[in-house]
Enzyme design. Sequence first.
Site, PDB file in Angstrom:
ATOM      1  N   GLY A   8       0.858  -1.193   0.000  1.00 32.79           N
ATOM      2  CA  GLY A   8       0.000   0.000   0.000  1.00 32.79           C
ATOM      3  C   GLY A   8       0.885   1.230   0.000  1.00 32.79           C
ATOM      4  N   ALA A   9       0.836   1.980  -1.125  1.00 24.73           N
ATOM      5  CA  ALA A   9       1.742   3.130  -1.269  1.00 24.73           C
ATOM      6  C   ALA A   9       0.981   4.450  -1.229  1.00 24.73           C
ATOM      7  CB  ALA A   9       2.532   3.000  -2.573  1.00 24.73           C
ATOM      8  N   TRP A  12       0.279   6.927   4.177  1.00 31.70           N
ATOM      9  CA  TRP A  12       0.922   6.348   5.362  1.00 31.70           C
ATOM     10  C   TRP A  12       1.884   5.231   4.967  1.00 31.70           C
ATOM     11  CZ3 TRP A  12       3.253   7.356   9.309  1.00 31.70           C
ATOM     12  CH2 TRP A  12       3.243   6.666  10.520  1.00 31.70           C
ATOM     13  N   GLY A  13       1.503   4.411   3.997  1.00 31.98           N
ATOM     14  CA  GLY A  13       2.405   3.356   3.552  1.00 31.98           C
ATOM     15  C   GLY A  13       3.721   3.938   3.051  1.00 31.98           C
ATOM     16  N   GLY A 136      -1.021   5.498  16.828  1.00 33.21           N
ATOM     17  CA  GLY A 136      -0.624   6.628  17.670  1.00 33.21           C
ATOM     18  C   GLY A 136      -0.884   7.925  16.926  1.00 33.21           C
ATOM     19  N   LYS A 191     -11.134   6.932  17.135  1.00 36.76           N
ATOM     20  CA  LYS A 191     -10.756   8.359  17.078  1.00 36.76           C
ATOM     21  C   LYS A 191     -11.122   8.968  15.728  1.00 36.76           C
ATOM     22  CE  LYS A 191      -7.082   8.168  14.225  1.00 36.76           C
ATOM     23  NZ  LYS A 191      -6.797   8.952  13.049  1.00 36.76           N
ATOM     24  N   THR A 248      -5.701  13.965  15.923  1.00 39.31           N
ATOM     25  CA  THR A 248      -6.616  13.873  14.783  1.00 39.31           C
ATOM     26  C   THR A 248      -7.745  14.893  14.883  1.00 39.31           C
ATOM     27  OG1 THR A 248      -6.102  11.514  14.756  1.00 39.31           O
ATOM     28  CG2 THR A 248      -7.889  12.226  13.358  1.00 39.31           C
ATOM     29  N   SER A 254      -5.839  16.159   9.200  1.00 36.55           N
ATOM     30  CA  SER A 254      -6.632  14.922   9.311  1.00 36.55           C
ATOM     31  C   SER A 254      -7.702  14.869   8.230  1.00 36.55           C
ATOM     32  CB  SER A 254      -7.298  14.851  10.687  1.00 36.55           C
ATOM     33  OG  SER A 254      -8.408  13.969  10.625  1.00 36.55           O
ATOM     34  N   ASN A 256     -10.203  12.742   8.281  1.00 31.18           N
ATOM     35  CA  ASN A 256     -11.495  12.561   8.935  1.00 31.18           C
ATOM     36  C   ASN A 256     -12.054  13.888   9.444  1.00 31.18           C
ATOM     37  OD1 ASN A 256     -12.135   9.520   9.093  1.00 31.18           O
ATOM     38  ND2 ASN A 256      -9.949   9.642   9.559  1.00 31.18           N
ATOM     39  N   GLU A 281     -11.336   6.907   7.080  1.00 31.63           N
ATOM     40  CA  GLU A 281     -11.851   5.622   7.583  1.00 31.63           C
ATOM     41  C   GLU A 281     -13.137   5.752   8.406  1.00 31.63           C
ATOM     42  OE1 GLU A 281     -10.859   2.689   6.849  1.00 31.63           O
ATOM     43  OE2 GLU A 281      -8.680   2.498   6.738  1.00 31.63           O
TER      44      GLU A 281
END
Length: 331
Positions: A8-9, A12-13, A136, A191, A248, A254, A256, A281
């Site tokens: 997964g790029a 975050w990946g 985290g 979260k 977040t 963020s 979200n 997410e």
Amino acid sequence: MTRAAVLGAGSWGTTFAKVLADAGCSVALHARRPELVETIARTRENADYLPGVRLPAAVRATVDPAEALDGADVVVLAVPSQTLRDNLAGWTPLLPPEASLLSLMKGVELGTTKRMSEVICEVTGAGADRVAALSGPNLAREIAEEQPSATVIACSDTERAELLQAACGTPYFRPYTNPDLVGCELGGAVKNVIALACGVATGLGFGDNTRASLITRGLAETARLGMALGADVTTFAGLAGLGDLVATCSSPLSRNRTFGEHLGQGMSVAEVLQITKQTAEGVKTCRSVLDLARAHGVDVPITEAVVRVCHEGESAAQMVREMMSREAKPE
Ligand SMILES: NC(=O)c1ccc[n+]([C@@H]2O[C@H](COP(=O)([O-])OP(=O)(O)OC[C@H]3O[C@@H](n4cnc5c(N)ncnc54)[C@H](O)[C@@H]3O)[C@@H](O)[C@H]2O)c1
Ligand SMILES: O=P(O)(O)OC[C@H](O)CO
């Protein structure tokens, strides 16, 4: 030298591939699109997700998952939570049998209400001691810029957690270990739901009192649900609980919170989805969290409100009225 495969790029990946390389690992980063692999090889940059961030030479991008996984000691999973099961179906036959499987994902599967580590164990057949989660206050962009931050690696096998801790610790990224996988994964998933609510509040023009109230009551509902699921309540006072929740809910970086902010400004869910290119997410996970809470008889009023706004057509203003007129109770 530890050999890591990052599957997964996205934001975050790619960032975590850099962290691993900076920590001394040799890293294969698997992306789905050949043109992205070619661009990373040519420019040392993933301009789609992390423009301006130079990737170390030890990160090798590949479109072939078999090549990425060949000889890997650590397999890092960094795809959207709701696609993990399908992704894993293709990758499972290629997994080295002894490799540690590290989830970076922060969601709960729709329909099954399984945490990501549970999905990994179920699909791959790996024992729980081989599966870990990292969670985290880790906004990808800040870490890619090498701003100092800390995280938690949760695994029932403490020795494995310590190996993973050593594999990804750098002068700007400090991992702690924690045996409480349930609490760490739940903290990371819930979260995102609370951040959506904070975004809605921000979009409506409310300030820090409102956000702090949501963060604090959000933590209370996360901890209630966590305890019902067997988590250690102290986890929620740590980096994977309060730490991630504060980062977040407070950061314009963020996805979200930003998603919620657009809703608070009056956009519909469909309109926000159209302009959202990366994974937020909480939009789907709010339903799984509510299902999980109902199955365990836990009261999660903020999550309920987010589900009403994201999936039942309730307006942001109505959400606030309903939350503020709930029956009076002790803290
Ligand atoms: N970005 C962050 O700051 C951050 C930090 C900590 C945790 N996380 C978590 O890490 C996970 C991955 O997040 P991200 O930020 O890298 O997401 P992203 O949207 O930036 O990237 C997702 C990646 O998954 C790939 N992918 C593979 N199969 C896919 C499929 N079937 N459908 C869609 N995409 C597919 C995409 O190509 C893309 O490279 C999420 O659970 C997120 O909550 C993100
Ligand atoms: O951009 P978000 O909302 O997915 O949050 C990113 C990270 O999970 C923060 O720790």
